[in-house]
Design an enzyme around this catalytic site. Sequence first.
Site, short mmCIF file in Angstrom:
data_model
loop_
_atom_site.label_atom_id
_atom_site.label_comp_id
_atom_site.label_asym_id
_atom_site.label_seq_id
_atom_site.Cartn_x
_atom_site.Cartn_y
_atom_site.Cartn_z
N GLU A 78 45.91 10.89 0.93
CA GLU A 78 46.66 10.69 2.17
C GLU A 78 48.15 10.59 1.86
O GLU A 78 48.56 10.00 0.85
CB GLU A 78 46.16 9.40 2.81
CG GLU A 78 46.82 8.98 4.09
CD GLU A 78 46.25 7.65 4.59
OE1 GLU A 78 46.58 7.26 5.72
OE2 GLU A 78 45.48 6.99 3.85
N LYS A 149 45.07 11.70 11.90
CA LYS A 149 44.25 10.50 11.72
C LYS A 149 44.05 9.78 13.05
O LYS A 149 45.01 9.45 13.75
CB LYS A 149 44.93 9.59 10.71
CG LYS A 149 44.12 8.36 10.29
CD LYS A 149 44.86 7.60 9.19
CE LYS A 149 44.08 6.41 8.68
NZ LYS A 149 44.82 5.70 7.60
N CYS A 181 41.04 8.31 5.23
CA CYS A 181 41.05 6.91 4.84
C CYS A 181 40.19 5.99 5.72
O CYS A 181 38.97 6.00 5.63
CB CYS A 181 42.51 6.43 4.77
SG CYS A 181 42.74 4.91 3.80
#
Length: 322
Positions: A78, A149, A181
């Site tokens: 990320e 995200k 994540c």
Amino acid sequence: MRSITEPRPARRSRGAARHDPRSTMRSATEPAVSPVRVAAVQSDPQVGLENKEKNVAATLQRIEEAADAGARLIVLPELANTGYGFDTREEAYAHAEAVPDGPTCAAWSELARRRDLYVVAGITEVEGVHLYDTAVLIGPDGYIGRYRKTHLWNREKLIFTPGDGFPVFETRIGRIGLLVCWDIWFPEVPRILAAQGADVICSANNWVWTPPPLFDDAGNCMASYLTMAASHVSGVPIVAADRVGTERGGKFLGCSLITGVNGWPIGGIASAEDETTLYADLDLTETRSAVVWSDLNDLPRDRRTDLYDPLLGFTGGTVLPR
């Protein structure tokens, strides 16, 4: 000191029914229909404009090394081009780039074209006044798509705008889904990607603090086990690339891994400290012949989609058969 994990021989993931003549005479994926060596890059990008050029150069070097080792699908952490720990929105804007027209995507695209690769990497994206924590997918012909995200962690909520969809991208090597994540804590995300036919899920991560203990006695973090569980219950490999090191007082957990269709790590789980690259040889189309446990146990068949929406309420995709 940076270490590179040597590529390992192919390890096939099989369900019990693969060896049961009552259920199959021959695996649908023997010989492999879409054999791909995949790589999960575990690295240590650092925030700060003075570090951005070095971060991008490091990603290019690690991609080259993975390509030299035979990898064709390479996943980076990320926010791999900028580091993670922005203090202010102003600082994040200063680091951010347009996608796909910014210089970092251009550099990754040129390398992917030259080496005939697919690259997944995290990037700080700006579009108008909006900032996004984005994972991009780039292939031999250039930019393919992005995932913004959707589940923002902690102070990310003060800086980034959450995404609003879970795309799966058709490529020459197979269907690729992306997550970032904190998404792995929400089982709906990998399930929706799998339901839309993802052959592999690429997970770009900066795993940080979780409720203690951070690691179990084997030295693994909770995120690795959540990745294994998500892979196992959906019968889809996950290539999870995390970062290591510390940044502005925050520690990152490492523990990158690559799972097979049965959820078990191929070649083990990376350490919590070292920069490294993990490799695995997958047949991406193996996901389409989902693991059948026995005549009476079959995860795709046993799902009670009569009680819950096949896409768990998500309306942005189409269910594909497995």
